[in-house]
Write a protein that holds these residues in place. Structure first.
Motif, PDB file in Angstrom:
ATOM      1  N   ARG A   1     -45.986   2.217 -77.761  1.00 61.00           N
ATOM      2  CA  ARG A   1     -45.356   2.192 -76.439  1.00 61.00           C
ATOM      3  C   ARG A   1     -43.959   2.801 -76.500  1.00 61.00           C
ATOM      4  NH1 ARG A   1     -46.417  -2.782 -75.229  1.00 61.00           N
ATOM      5  NH2 ARG A   1     -47.863  -2.567 -73.477  1.00 61.00           N
TER       6      ARG A   1
ATOM      7  N   ASP B   1     -47.774  -2.206 -67.609  1.00 56.43           N
ATOM      8  CA  ASP B   1     -46.575  -1.425 -67.916  1.00 56.43           C
ATOM      9  C   ASP B   1     -45.897  -0.929 -66.641  1.00 56.43           C
ATOM     10  OD1 ASP B   1     -47.715  -1.713 -70.484  1.00 56.43           O
ATOM     11  OD2 ASP B   1     -46.715   0.100 -71.152  1.00 56.43           O
TER      12      ASP B   1
ATOM     13  N   SER C   1     -49.737   2.491 -71.904  1.00 55.11           N
ATOM     14  CA  SER C   1     -50.527   1.268 -71.946  1.00 55.11           C
ATOM     15  C   SER C   1     -51.837   1.475 -72.694  1.00 55.11           C
ATOM     16  CB  SER C   1     -50.803   0.796 -70.517  1.00 55.11           C
ATOM     17  OG  SER C   1     -51.671  -0.305 -70.510  1.00 55.11           O
TER      18      SER C   1
ATOM     19  N   TYR D   1     -42.431   5.983 -74.177  1.00 54.63           N
ATOM     20  CA  TYR D   1     -41.315   5.823 -73.258  1.00 54.63           C
ATOM     21  C   TYR D   1     -40.040   6.497 -73.758  1.00 54.63           C
ATOM     22  CZ  TYR D   1     -44.233   2.594 -70.670  1.00 54.63           C
ATOM     23  OH  TYR D   1     -45.245   2.044 -69.934  1.00 54.63           O
TER      24      TYR D   1
ATOM     25  N   VAL E   1     -39.765  -3.825 -71.511  1.00 50.53           N
ATOM     26  CA  VAL E   1     -41.081  -3.509 -70.951  1.00 50.53           C
ATOM     27  C   VAL E   1     -42.175  -4.210 -71.749  1.00 50.53           C
ATOM     28  CG1 VAL E   1     -42.758  -1.659 -70.577  1.00 50.53           C
ATOM     29  CG2 VAL E   1     -40.379  -1.329 -69.921  1.00 50.53           C
ATOM     30  N   SER E   2     -42.083  -4.154 -73.076  1.00 52.73           N
ATOM     31  CA  SER E   2     -43.097  -4.781 -73.931  1.00 52.73           C
ATOM     32  C   SER E   2     -43.153  -6.284 -73.706  1.00 52.73           C
ATOM     33  CB  SER E   2     -42.807  -4.479 -75.404  1.00 52.73           C
ATOM     34  OG  SER E   2     -42.888  -3.100 -75.675  1.00 52.73           O
TER      35      SER E   2
ATOM     36  N   ALA F   1     -47.009   5.573 -67.552  1.00 58.04           N
ATOM     37  CA  ALA F   1     -47.253   4.174 -67.887  1.00 58.04           C
ATOM     38  C   ALA F   1     -48.690   3.964 -68.356  1.00 58.04           C
ATOM     39  CB  ALA F   1     -46.960   3.287 -66.687  1.00 58.04           C
TER      40      ALA F   1
ATOM     41  N   ALA G   1     -44.576  -7.067 -70.194  1.00 61.28           N
ATOM     42  CA  ALA G   1     -46.024  -6.839 -70.207  1.00 61.28           C
ATOM     43  C   ALA G   1     -46.735  -7.975 -70.943  1.00 61.28           C
ATOM     44  CB  ALA G   1     -46.341  -5.492 -70.852  1.00 61.28           C
TER      45      ALA G   1
END
Length: 861
Positions: free
Chosen positions: A128, A87, A107, A132, A145-146, A103, A149
């Motif tokens: 998540r 993350d 995570s 965030y 981000v997802s 993060a 990752a």
């Protein structure tokens, strides 16, 4: 030839009907498919373990050295620590400055949930997002981000697998398939070449990759290298945590073992079976050459160490933080950690409650320890033991079903779950002195008790939304317990007499009775919930006359008249001079317009419906709210989206003089030449012309696609129209068009609702009706004439505009054939109105799309 054409048409029709049926039942079919795959996985696992017995597995578990278990725990810690950088690096890739601590929290919580439930982008992605969102990211940034990752994870798998293939010079057996060195090297080289291609693209200046408007940033080469490195560390540590638990495993065989591990992960992710239970184990057992009893024992221990223990730790951390937050009355929910605890504590506690139920079910399927059962033999009678065993399985099933109420923060769910956990502890001890599971249930009950203030919603336990995902997981839990019993008692020949056998060594009969009871309870509750959904608390369905009179006297908007449509519920102010109208669609509470009545009463009504909706675990949505309401909507935590603009004609400045009014003058002259007469019929005289109005309405509806709409507009019915005066146009004494009038008591606004005419009326008839109504409104002293909404009008498509605004702008510009968005605004523009914005307010984040779907379905009915 005609027959051939007919057959072809019939086939196309059948295919269309089948596709429509599949789309209509897509969710049910998905659940059924996952259950089928899980059943096939358990069947395959049963076949793989055909020669393995429970006694062998227990022996293998006892033979695993404690030092190996400690090493597996350490490798698990390394893996989860590496996961936190997935993350962090993804955040850096999108340019976010969020720190590692946040993060790491996102995570750890998201991966512990997704590892145990599967569907990582949905289950882990939801967790998540909550972290965030509390840190200030929007939905689009969290989605990036997802995805980054996830790409990091897959990049690590492919790179490590490629290196394993390139460095291994011996053939690698993967179950029935053996990879030769040449195939290994070619496959490994291809993966490395693809990775180098991505690096080269970035070096040449390609900074983003995607399709259409959606794209993801390609990290800088240094950051990409760091991502691959950290993913490799994670995957090597995660696979090594299982590898060290397998007796006889040597470092020389780790390369082949990792390929089997990666293949098992891939199979678990593709099938979407929660946690990959059954699928992951089957692939490992089929591809790892060591003894199957030893490998299966290692897999069981690995499930506890790598999956369940981190989940328990995450739940403890989040739950303790949430309980501490709830006990601070002055500073509440200030930090990101506070907000995260508030969002995730119910979900993690619900998973623990669900896990407690699974423990009871699986324990009830396995034979009791003989020495412990012998202790009870001298204390309790046999029926008491058998009854405790049966009740323990029922309690386990009930915990699976009450977990959604914990997730929904329902207070009664907390009470029931606490009672069930305590009951489960008692029955665990009484059925075989299973103190280990009693301790686990006690820890869950203690955590639940510590977080007691978090459960504040007043509703029934079964009022919580029992989503298909919960039912799917509960079904798999029962299937897992049944499979465990079948594995444990494979040496017992089945006969009908087993159901009625009661003996101290009758473990198999106890399993059969407990499994039947658990299955009946689960199927019964699921059937009842799916067929007869619980009735939720609702507001008043009738608006008292005195409240309506007082509220309408202070109303400045004519859409307050929608209170008479008969399809709404009402929230009435304590003073009885204001109300708010709404309706439920699914879990969404859709409020129509602003509250009606003095603005001083608005905060009370808005906050009350916010609280009622929250206690019922609903989603609150305001439709066509005005600018006056926006501060309150922001205050209660909703996100605002512009829906369109409303056309207001200033009657004081309206004129038929000048070039701009040429079309209106022509409509008046045409009407005079055709002998069209305008008049306003008082509401009391409507029964006399009811049949004529009905004929016009029926003809108008037949010429239009679809049926009557509701909620946001009125509908043709004598009960509804009896509240309003009616504007009519007659030609040769026959009514050819009509419109019911909405008017405020203070004469601030005049509008129309239903506007209907015969399809063969002369061109310009509706222009004539509008001009006559405006002239009549001026004579009556009204300040403005409301021409109604132009949906999606006034939305900007600029690059930095919100996603909703850009989507709406695109629809407005490119979907004219479907609705006529721009044409509607162009028609109303002839009257030179002032355009006033109207808004939709929805919950922020993941609840917004679902609320919008429910809203569209409600206003489309």
């Amino acid at each position: 030839m005609h027959r051939t054409a007919d057959r072809a048409m019939k086939r196309r029709f059948d295919q269309t009907a089948i596709l429509a049926w599949v789309e209509r039942h897509r969710r049910k079919l998905t659940v059924a498919a996952i259950l089928l795959i899980a059943a096939l996985g358990f069947a395959a696992l049963h076949n793989v373990l055909a020669e393995v017995h429970l006694k062998q597995v227990r022996g293998a578990l006892h033979e695993i050295p404690v030092s190996r278990m400690v090493l597996a725990l350490g490798l698990t810690a390394v893996s989860y620590f590496a996961l936190t950088f997935y993350d962090l690096f993804a955040l850096r890739a999108i340019g976010s400055p969020i720190r590692w601590r946040t993060a790491a929290l996102a995570s750890f919580t998201s991966y512990t949930i997704s590892h145990n439930l599967g569907l990582s982008l949905l289950t882990g992605g939801s967790a998540r997002y909550r972290v965030y969102a509390a840190a200030g990211l929007d939905l689009g940034e969290v989605a990036q981000v997802s995805l980054i990752a996830s790409a990091t994870f897959w990049g690590g798998i492919f790179v490590v697998a490629a290196l394993a293939l390139l460095l291994d010079a011996a053939p690698i057996p993967l179950g029935p398939v053996t990879l030769s060195p040449l195939i290994q090297h070619l496959a490994g080289g291809l993966v490395i070449a693809l990775l180098l291609t991505v690096f080269a693209m970035r070096m040449r200046g390609v900074s983003r990759i995607g399709w259409g408007r959606f794209s993801l940033p390609i990290p800088r080469p240094a950051l990409m290298s760091a991502q691959i490195g950290i993913a490799s560390i994670d995957l090597l540590a995660a696979s090594a945590a299982l590898f060290v638990l397998v007796p006889g495993a040597t470092p020389q065989t780790f390369g082949a073992f990792f390929l089997a591990y990666a293949l098992a992960l891939l199979a678990a992710l593709i099938t979407h079976v929660p946690g990959g239970i059954g699928i992951f184990e089957t692939v490992i057992l089929a591809t790892v050459p060591q003894g199957r009893s030893e490998v299966f024992a290692a897999l069981l221990l690995y499930r506890i160490i790598y999956y369940l223990l981190p989940l328990l730790i995450a739940a403890v951390i989040v739950a303790v933080g949430e309980a501490r937050r709830l006990r601070r009355h002055i500073v509440r929910g200030v930090s990101v950690a506070d907000k995260v605890g508030q969002a995730l504590a119910p979900s993690l506690l619900a998973l623990l409650v669900f896990g407690g139920g699974l423990v009871l079910l699986v324990s009830g399927a396995l034979p009791a320890v003989h020495s412990r059962l012998s202790m009870l033999r001298h204390i309790l009678p046999l029926p008491f033991i058998d009854g405790s065993h049966f009740l323990a399985s029922l309690v386990g099933t009930a915990l699976l079903l009450v977990a959604p109420a914990i997730n929904a923060r329902i207070r009664n769910g907390f009470y029931v779950a606490r009672l069930l956990l305590i009951g489960g502890m008692v029955f665990s001890l009484l059925k075989g002195v299973d103190y280990e599971e009693a301790i686990v249930l006690g820890i869950i009950a203690a955590l639940l008790q510590y977080c007691r203030p978090a459960f504040y919603r007043r509703a029934g336990v079964l009022d919580a939304p029992l989503l298909r995902a919960w039912l799917l997981a509960a079904g798999l839990a029962v299937v897992l317990s049944i499979w465990s019993g079948m594995f444990a008692y494979k040496h017992v020949a089945y006969s009908d007499d087993l159901w009625w056998a009661f003996a101290w060594k009758g473990n198999a009969p106890r399993f059969l009775r407990a499994s039947l009871g658990a299955t009946v309870l689960l199927v019964g509750v699921a059937w009842w919930r799916l067929i007869w959904a619980p009735v939720r608390p609702i507001g008043a369905t009738e608006l008292p006359g005195d409240v309506a009179e007082a509220a309408f006297a202070a109303a400045d908007r004519t859409d307050a008249a929608l209170a008479y449509t008969g399809d709404k519920q009402f929230l009435i102010s304590a003073s009885g001079d204001a109300f708010l109208m709404y309706q439920l669609r699914g879990r969404t509470w859709v409020v129509m317009g602003d509250p009606v009545g003095p603005m001083a009463a608005w905060p009370e009504l808005v906050w009350r419906i916010r609280g009622d909706c929250d206690r019922a675990h609903g989603r609150l949505c305001f439709y066509q709210a005005s600018e006056d309401l926006l501060p309150l909507l922001i205050e209660i935590g909703l996100q605002i989206m512009k829906y369109g603009e409303e056309a207001h004609v200033d009657l004081a400045s309206f004129s038929l003089q000048g070039p701009a009014a040429k079309q209106f003058r022509a409509a008046l002259r045409r009407g005079e030449s055709l002998g069209i007469e305008f008049s306003v019929i008082p509401a009391a005289d409507l029964p006399a012309i009811g049949p004529e109005l009905q004929a016009v309405s029926d003809a108008w509806l037949q010429s239009k696609a679809g049926a009557e709409k509701h909620f946001s507009i009125g509908h043709f019915s004598p009960e509804y129209l009896a509240h309003f005066d009616m504007a009519v146009l007659r030609m040769n004494g026959r009514i050819i068009a009509f419109a019911n009038l909405w008017a405020t008591a203070n004469r601030s606004e005049l509008s129309v609702d239903l506007m209907r005419h015969f399809p063969d009326t002369p061109n310009g008839t509706m222009d004539l009706l509008f001009v006559k109504l405006i002239q009549w409104g001026i004579e009556q002293g009204y300040q403005r004439f409301n021409l109604g909404m132009a949906p999606l009008s006034g939305l900007t498509g600029r690059k930095l505009a919100p996603l909703w605004s850009r989507i709406g702008h695109a629809i407005y510009g490119h979907a004219e054939a479907l609705y006529g968005f721009s044409g509607l605004r162009h028609y109303k523009e002839k009257f030179r109105p002032n355009w006033v914005p109207r808004y939709i307010a929805t919950p922020p984040g993941l609840g917004s799309p679902r609320a919008l779907v429910d809203l569209m379905a409600l206003i489309g009915d």
